[in-house]
Design an enzyme around this catalytic site. Structure first.
Site, mmCIF file in Angstrom:
data_model
loop_
_atom_site.group_PDB
_atom_site.id
_atom_site.type_symbol
_atom_site.label_atom_id
_atom_site.label_comp_id
_atom_site.label_asym_id
_atom_site.label_seq_id
_atom_site.Cartn_x
_atom_site.Cartn_y
_atom_site.Cartn_z
ATOM 1 N N GLY A 1 -72.743 1.013 -59.082
ATOM 2 C CA GLY A 1 -71.679 0.868 -60.061
ATOM 3 C C GLY A 1 -71.973 -0.294 -60.985
ATOM 4 N N GLY B 1 -72.640 -3.607 -59.086
ATOM 5 C CA GLY B 1 -73.759 -3.756 -58.162
ATOM 6 C C GLY B 1 -74.211 -2.448 -57.555
ATOM 7 C CG ASP C 1 -60.943 -0.375 -58.629
ATOM 8 O OD1 ASP C 1 -60.388 0.537 -59.279
ATOM 9 O OD2 ASP C 1 -62.176 -0.534 -58.615
#
Length: 679
Positions: free
Chosen positions: A375, A378, A482
């Site tokens: 992503g 990382g 998230d």
């Protein structure tokens, strides 16, 4: 001081040192492999050293370099590294231990790399840092210097890769009767070493980190040049907001940076599964050396071209502040220092009150096996540590990646719950610069599992597990920010005993730090799952996670992405401005529908609390009829978008709303890819 004049001999020296490093690693590998005839390899090293000697002489004859001379003596350091290479037979006369041979090659790479890194620090970054330019040429000069700095980083990264892999391939030549006429003679096929990649953690781990870092540098180059250089296409898409440079120069840069198909395949082979045996058998050392050296030579030509452009742009550089490039370097180095290039050019989370203590894990105690996720913040790898499978999450060398690493480390060290991924330790390695988190390994994430059949009870079980982990976080005053299927892991046998766990705390924040009315950036979550309050920059609290959880439950039922026909920013506009929500599939229980609707209602105070959600899920069999539970247990869910047509606004209307929201949140100059990368 004329920086371009000082940089020319410096870049030449770096280029020669990089080539000598590669030839020396080939020689070290050949010596360790006990090949009888290594005369040609010795000759290559001799020629490389001769070129470096000439470069060192020209380097120290440059007045601008002498003006910048520190206590660091490049010639003396180079002599020490050469003594190491020449003394290979004395240090390991028997050559009986494969592990020792690999460690020796690793040492050669590291010693050369530390030397080159210090040259780059003192005579590239610091020379530019001490130069300033007048305002008339600031924009063009800054663009050129940004590109040049990225080229230097990319080229050194490739140099480390070339040296490491050349040494491994040379060591793979075990036929003592072979007539080794030249480096990579086509008549000699490289034979795989007896030990597999997992026995080479010193070399493989460095190569993995270096190759991943190249993607960061390429993205930086793409941003600094305004050219789409990562796609294999002849058409270039220039961003007129990015740079103020000649389009012909940008086209030349794009052509030079693009990897050949062979090099792309090579890097994929290394980066994904670290299969060195397949790598050695699939390519001769000559072919590998030729491809990567040609690529590096092209990059060096562009470096020199950029210096010419810099000279034409402004012959007299005066008072240029490198802080504007976010590359400020302060070098108070001793000759013994062996820090990496990136260690000094990027912020160091360790220095910002991040204390590893009991949690620190050595990079070379980890055996990387394959990449399992990637992503913007990382890359995650499957690895082995202390005999167990682990997930190693390596932060990208960017503000997003390093901030996420620091935030996630601070969060995970204090979290211990069966529905939170277990933190095992953290890795900090200065060269190559590496920031990693070592986590328990879970078989798959929820987004992947939802593409397959699921057993009875799966939806209620996963929802309950995630809600339990979320409740624990909120008790710790932590907002995840998230929540989505990609950040939920499934551990165990899906057809027997399994557990769902929350992961990825890179965007987490304590309630004290999440100030009411804070204007949040695009990196605070994923737009499809983001609470409307965050999108609209309104005050928010733990209820923001409840909204995201509601969309997670909806996706568990439908197996579709919320607002699937829309792009990221269009989905944000639909939820935050139009107050829309994803449609429910026919047949859903009214009781379950009511729970989800109460969780994603626009007004935060009207949303269910996490404890009330858990209580409802624990008693779901009392709330749902038997036929509703059977409906809920369908192994492939109940899609809605695939069965509907014309439920969204026209493309023209969506574009208009998208533009309005983008301008409201980020201004007219923000590029659309800011939103796309939040995927």
């Amino acid at each position: 001081m004329n920086a371009a004049t000082a940089l020319r001999p410096t870049l030449r020296l770096i280029h020669c040192l990089q080539r000598e490093r590669g030839a020396s690693c080939a020689l070290a590998g050949i010596q360790a492999a006990d090949c009888i005839n290594i005369s040609k390899c010795n000759e290559n090293v001799r020629l490389a050293r001769a070129a470096t000697n000439a470069a060192v002489k020209a380097f120290y004859q440059c007045d601008d370099v002498l003006h910048h001379t520190s206590s660091f003596n490049a010639a003396s350091e180079l002599f020490s590294v050469r003594e190491l290479v020449d003394g290979a037979k004395k240090e390991n006369p028997d050559n009986t231990c494969d592990e020792g041979k690999y460690e020796f090659i690793h040492r050669v790479v590291k010693d050369y790399s530390s030397l080159i890194s210090r040259v780059i620090k003192l005579y590239v970054f610091d020379i530019i840092d001490s130069s300033r330019m007048d305002n008339d040429h600031r924009i063009e000069s800054e663009s050129l210097l940004k590109l040049l700095l990225s080229f230097v980083e990319l080229k050194e990264s490739l140099g480390v890769e070339r040296a490491s892999l050349t040494g491994i391939m040379a060591l793979g030549i075990k036929n003592s009767n072979a007539n080794y006429d030249e480096v990579g003679d086509n008549s000699i096929r490289d034979q795989a070493p007896k030990s597999d990649a997992l026995s080479l953690p010193f070399i493989i781990n460095d190569v993995v980190m270096v190759v991943e870092n190249q993607h960061r540098i390429l993205s930086e180059l793409e941003q600094n040049s305004g050219v789409n250089i990562t796609e294999q296409t002849q058409d270039y898409d220039y961003d007129d907001q990015a740079v103020a440079l000649d389009p012909n120069l940008l086209r030349l840069i794009g052509d030079s940076i693009k990897l050949s198909e062979e090099m792309r395949n090579l890097q994929d082979r290394i980066r994904k599964d670290f299969d060195m045996t397949r790598f050695q058998q699939g390519m001769t050392m000559e072919a590998f050396w030729s491809d990567i050296t040609l690529y590096m030579d092209k990059l060096h030509s562009i470096e020199l071209l950029l210096l010419e452009e810099l000279d034409q742009c402004n012959d007299k550089l005066d008072d240029f502040d490198l802080l504007s490039l976010e590359k400020k370097v302060k070098c108070n180095l001793q000759p013994q220092a062996a820090d990496s290039l990136l260690d000094s050019s990027k912020s160091n989370p360790i220095s910002e009150n991040v204390d590893l203590k009991e949690w620190e894990i050595n990079l070379y105690d980890v055996e990387f096996q394959r990449r399992i996720g990637r992503g913007a913040a990382g890359t995650t790898y499957l690895a082995k540590w202390t005999g167990q499978k682990v997930a190693v999450k390596c932060a990208s060398m960017s503000e997003l990646g390093l901030d996420g690493w620091r935030t996630e480390l601070a969060s995970l060290r204090q979290l211990h719950h069966p529905n939170i991924v277990r933190f095992l330790g953290a890795i900090y390695n200065p060269s190559p610069l590496t920031y990693c988190l070592v986590l328990e390994y879970c078989e798959e994430d929820l987004s992947n599992r939802l593409t397959k059949a699921t057993p009875a009870g799966f939806i209620l079980k996963v929802a309950h597990d995630i809600a339990s982990g979320l409740f624990y976080l909120h008790q710790k005053c932590i907002i995840h920010r998230d929540i989505k299927p990609g950040n939920c892991l499934i551990q165990g046998n899906i057809n027997a005993h399994y557990t769902a766990k929350l992961t990825d705390f890179g965007l987490a924040a304590t309630i004290q730090n999440s100030t009411k009315g804070q204007e949040l950036t695009a990196e605070t979550g994923t737009y499809r799952y983001m609470s409307p309050q965050i999108i609209r920059h309104e005050p928010y609290d733990f209820s923001a996670d409840v909204y995201s959880f509601a969309l997670l439950m909806w996706e568990l039922i439908t197996r579709e992405t919320p607002f699937e026909p829309l792009g990221q920013i269009e989905a944000a506009a639909a939820s935050a401005i139009e107050h829309n929500r994803p449609p429910f599939p026919p047949g859903i229980s009214l009781a379950l529908k009511a729970v989800i609707e109460r969780c994603w209602v626009d007004r935060p105070d009207d949303r269910m609390t996490v404890p009330s959600i858990i209580e409802w899920l624990e008693n779901a069999t009392n709330h749902l009829a038997k036929e509703s539970i059977v409906w809920l247990d369908h192994p492939y869910g109940h899609a809605v978008y695939k069965t509907q047509k014309g439920v969204h606004a026209s493309a023209k209307e969506r574009r208009k709303k998208t533009t309005l929201l983008r301008n409201a949140l980020f201004g007219k100059k923000k590029r659309n890819d800011t939103f796309d990368r939040m995927g």
